[in-house]
Motif scaffolding. Structure first.
Motif, PDB file in Angstrom:
ATOM      1  N   ILE A   4       0.842  -1.203   0.000  1.00  0.00           N
ATOM      2  CA  ILE A   4       0.000   0.000   0.000  1.00  0.00           C
ATOM      3  C   ILE A   4       0.873   1.248   0.000  1.00  0.00           C
ATOM      4  O   ILE A   4       0.666   2.179  -0.763  1.00  0.00           O
ATOM      5  N   GLN A   5       1.913   1.228   0.808  1.00  0.00           N
ATOM      6  CA  GLN A   5       2.792   2.405   0.858  1.00  0.00           C
ATOM      7  C   GLN A   5       3.473   2.632  -0.490  1.00  0.00           C
ATOM      8  O   GLN A   5       3.726   3.741  -0.901  1.00  0.00           O
ATOM      9  N   ASP A   6       3.739   1.520  -1.198  1.00  0.00           N
ATOM     10  CA  ASP A   6       4.423   1.623  -2.476  1.00  0.00           C
ATOM     11  C   ASP A   6       3.527   2.211  -3.559  1.00  0.00           C
ATOM     12  O   ASP A   6       3.954   2.996  -4.388  1.00  0.00           O
ATOM     13  N   THR A   7       2.230   1.824  -3.573  1.00  0.00           N
ATOM     14  CA  THR A   7       1.358   2.272  -4.658  1.00  0.00           C
ATOM     15  C   THR A   7       0.670   3.597  -4.348  1.00  0.00           C
ATOM     16  O   THR A   7       0.365   4.362  -5.247  1.00  0.00           O
ATOM     17  N   LEU A   8       0.395   3.858  -3.069  1.00  0.00           N
ATOM     18  CA  LEU A   8      -0.284   5.100  -2.732  1.00  0.00           C
ATOM     19  C   LEU A   8       0.714   6.211  -2.421  1.00  0.00           C
ATOM     20  O   LEU A   8       1.710   5.987  -1.751  1.00  0.00           O
ATOM     21  N   ARG A   9       0.390   7.381  -2.929  1.00  0.00           N
ATOM     22  CA  ARG A   9       1.198   8.574  -2.680  1.00  0.00           C
ATOM     23  C   ARG A   9       2.700   8.370  -2.891  1.00  0.00           C
ATOM     24  O   ARG A   9       3.529   8.699  -2.035  1.00  0.00           O
ATOM     25  N   PRO A  10       3.100   7.826  -4.069  1.00  0.00           N
ATOM     26  CA  PRO A  10       4.532   7.680  -4.329  1.00  0.00           C
ATOM     27  C   PRO A  10       5.177   9.048  -4.533  1.00  0.00           C
ATOM     28  O   PRO A  10       4.499   9.995  -4.934  1.00  0.00           O
ATOM     29  N   PRO A  11       6.476   9.168  -4.284  1.00  0.00           N
ATOM     30  CA  PRO A  11       7.138  10.460  -4.512  1.00  0.00           C
ATOM     31  C   PRO A  11       7.106  10.845  -5.990  1.00  0.00           C
ATOM     32  O   PRO A  11       6.959   9.976  -6.853  1.00  0.00           O
ATOM     33  N   PHE A  96      -6.251  19.678  -4.038  1.00  0.00           N
ATOM     34  CA  PHE A  96      -6.183  18.603  -5.033  1.00  0.00           C
ATOM     35  C   PHE A  96      -5.187  17.529  -4.582  1.00  0.00           C
ATOM     36  O   PHE A  96      -5.448  16.334  -4.694  1.00  0.00           O
ATOM     37  N   TYR A  97      -4.046  17.951  -4.069  1.00  0.00           N
ATOM     38  CA  TYR A  97      -3.060  17.002  -3.531  1.00  0.00           C
ATOM     39  C   TYR A  97      -3.691  16.173  -2.399  1.00  0.00           C
ATOM     40  O   TYR A  97      -3.429  14.984  -2.276  1.00  0.00           O
ATOM     41  N   ARG A  98      -4.478  16.827  -1.557  1.00  0.00           N
ATOM     42  CA  ARG A  98      -5.074  16.117  -0.415  1.00  0.00           C
ATOM     43  C   ARG A  98      -6.009  15.003  -0.883  1.00  0.00           C
ATOM     44  O   ARG A  98      -6.053  13.929  -0.302  1.00  0.00           O
ATOM     45  N   MET A  99      -6.746  15.263  -1.969  1.00  0.00           N
ATOM     46  CA  MET A  99      -7.777  14.288  -2.390  1.00  0.00           C
ATOM     47  C   MET A  99      -7.270  13.310  -3.440  1.00  0.00           C
ATOM     48  O   MET A  99      -7.906  12.309  -3.714  1.00  0.00           O
ATOM     49  N   THR A 100      -6.104  13.568  -4.054  1.00  0.00           N
ATOM     50  CA  THR A 100      -5.596  12.714  -5.141  1.00  0.00           C
ATOM     51  C   THR A 100      -4.504  11.792  -4.609  1.00  0.00           C
ATOM     52  O   THR A 100      -3.423  12.256  -4.245  1.00  0.00           O
ATOM     53  N   LYS A 101      -4.811  10.496  -4.594  1.00  0.00           N
ATOM     54  CA  LYS A 101      -3.925   9.555  -3.903  1.00  0.00           C
ATOM     55  C   LYS A 101      -2.682   9.148  -4.678  1.00  0.00           C
ATOM     56  O   LYS A 101      -1.830   8.438  -4.146  1.00  0.00           O
ATOM     57  N   VAL A 102      -2.576   9.565  -5.958  1.00  0.00           N
ATOM     58  CA  VAL A 102      -1.343   9.251  -6.686  1.00  0.00           C
ATOM     59  C   VAL A 102      -0.300  10.365  -6.535  1.00  0.00           C
ATOM     60  O   VAL A 102       0.800  10.262  -7.073  1.00  0.00           O
ATOM     61  N   PHE A 201      -8.342   6.659  -6.180  1.00  0.00           N
ATOM     62  CA  PHE A 201      -7.584   7.611  -6.977  1.00  0.00           C
ATOM     63  C   PHE A 201      -7.889   9.052  -6.551  1.00  0.00           C
ATOM     64  O   PHE A 201      -6.990   9.838  -6.283  1.00  0.00           O
ATOM     65  N   MET A 202      -9.188   9.366  -6.495  1.00  0.00           N
ATOM     66  CA  MET A 202      -9.595  10.702  -6.034  1.00  0.00           C
ATOM     67  C   MET A 202     -10.667  10.546  -4.968  1.00  0.00           C
ATOM     68  O   MET A 202     -11.711   9.961  -5.238  1.00  0.00           O
ATOM     69  N   ASP A 203     -10.415  11.102  -3.796  1.00  0.00           N
ATOM     70  CA  ASP A 203     -11.385  10.972  -2.711  1.00  0.00           C
ATOM     71  C   ASP A 203     -12.093  12.316  -2.499  1.00  0.00           C
ATOM     72  O   ASP A 203     -11.582  13.217  -1.825  1.00  0.00           O
ATOM     73  N   HIS A 204     -13.294  12.396  -3.094  1.00  0.00           N
ATOM     74  CA  HIS A 204     -14.040  13.666  -3.039  1.00  0.00           C
ATOM     75  C   HIS A 204     -14.573  13.979  -1.644  1.00  0.00           C
ATOM     76  O   HIS A 204     -15.038  15.087  -1.407  1.00  0.00           O
ATOM     77  N   SER A 205     -14.537  12.969  -0.749  1.00  0.00           N
ATOM     78  CA  SER A 205     -15.003  13.255   0.611  1.00  0.00           C
ATOM     79  C   SER A 205     -13.934  14.075   1.361  1.00  0.00           C
ATOM     80  O   SER A 205     -14.236  14.760   2.331  1.00  0.00           O
ATOM     81  N   ILE A 206     -12.691  14.026   0.884  1.00  0.00           N
ATOM     82  CA  ILE A 206     -11.634  14.862   1.492  1.00  0.00           C
ATOM     83  C   ILE A 206     -11.767  16.297   0.964  1.00  0.00           C
ATOM     84  O   ILE A 206     -11.764  17.262   1.704  1.00  0.00           O
ATOM     85  N   SER A 207     -11.917  16.420  -0.344  1.00  0.00           N
ATOM     86  CA  SER A 207     -12.138  17.725  -0.985  1.00  0.00           C
ATOM     87  C   SER A 207     -12.675  17.452  -2.387  1.00  0.00           C
ATOM     88  O   SER A 207     -12.054  16.694  -3.134  1.00  0.00           O
TER      89      SER A 207
END
Ligand code: A3P
Length: 249
Positions: A4-11, A96-102, A201-207
């Motif tokens: 999960i750490q590898d696929t979500l929010r990679p640098p 956008f960064y907050r809600m976009t998990k990539v 990918f995009m969590d609209h509940s965050i923003s």
């Protein structure tokens, strides 16, 4: 957990000096050999400046205002560029960064603002982007639009796009396009509000992607100290450039 750490929010990954979303950076290879056809139209913007908005306007123009049609008709090679004032862009980008998990975790608002000023965000420096396209628009067929102008008078700006792409539409179709490309309509339209993308990918509940759609919303976020620091840095980075933005209407 490691996966999960590898696929979500990679640098971000740097491609030719520009930091990009890892997954986009990995797919750029085939684009090296991409050649635009004379009848292609390129929409270019720095992120959070109105890409979705102008895409919807152009789609509707090419569909003669017919919402049911989804195919685009060809035109001559030209670029439509949309620029938005830096302060609204950075606030929009933070959410956008907050809600976009990539994208990498944005951290605090204050630290994100610093990264933005340093050009260490996806797609790099806003300052360089808007200035390079501005210079290019003097020598190439680039229609350089401003988000704030589109907010102020969408009909006037859509007329500019129509003229640029060499098309004309009846007045009632133009009014229909103005109505259906308004923030209110696009926010509730699943074809334009990105609600069809998976939550991973995009969590609209965050923003929500269609967040505020305003000019001057940055005032609710910037502190006085941040604003002063930003203005000082802005003056340095934009020195000698004839571009002028409106950060409120
Ligand atoms: P906010 O986060 O300030 O609301 P992009 O499509 O380039 O990523 O830009 C997204 C920004 O444009 C978001 O800004 C979004 O709400 C705004 N936007 C999208 N469609 C719009 C419209 N029809 N009118 C005004 N703003 C719009």
């Amino acid at each position: 957990m490691e996966l999960i750490q590898d696929t979500l929010r990679p640098p971000l990954e740097y491609v030719k000096g520009v930091p990009l979303i890892k997954y986009f950076a990995e797919t750029l290879g085939p684009l090296e050999s991409f050649r635009a056809r004379p009848d292609d139209l390129l929409i270019s913007t720095y992120p959070k400046s109105g890409t979705t908005w102008v895409s919807q306007i152009l789609d509707m123009i090419y569909q003669d205002g017919d919402l049911d049609k989804c195919h685009r008709a060809p035109i001559y090679i030209r670029v439509v560029y949309v620029a938005r004032n830096a302060k609204d862009v950075v606030v929009s980008y933070y959410h956008f960064y907050r809600m976009t998990k990539v994208l990498p975790d944005p951290g605090t608002w204050d630290s994100f603002l610093e990264k933005f000023m340093a050009g260490e965000v996806s797609y790099g420096s806003w300052y360089q982007h808007v200035q390079e396209w501005w210079e290019l628009s003097r020598t190439h067929p680039v229609l350089y639009l401003f988000y704030e102008d589109m907010k102020e008078n969408p009909k006037r700006e859509i007329r500019k796009i129509l003229e640029f792409v060499g098309r004309s539409l009846p007045e009632n179709t133009l009014d229909f396009i103005v109505q259906h490309t308004s923030f209110k309509e696009m926010k509730k339209n699943p074809m334009t509000n990105y609600s069809t993308l998976p939550k991973e990918f995009m969590d609209h509940s965050i923003s929500p992607f269609m967040r505020r759609g305003m000019a001057g919303d940055w005032k609710t976020t910037f502190t006085v100290a941040q604003n002063e620091r930003f203005d000082e840095d802005y003056a340095e980075k934009m020195a000698g450039c004839s571009l002028s933005f409106r950060s409120q209407l």
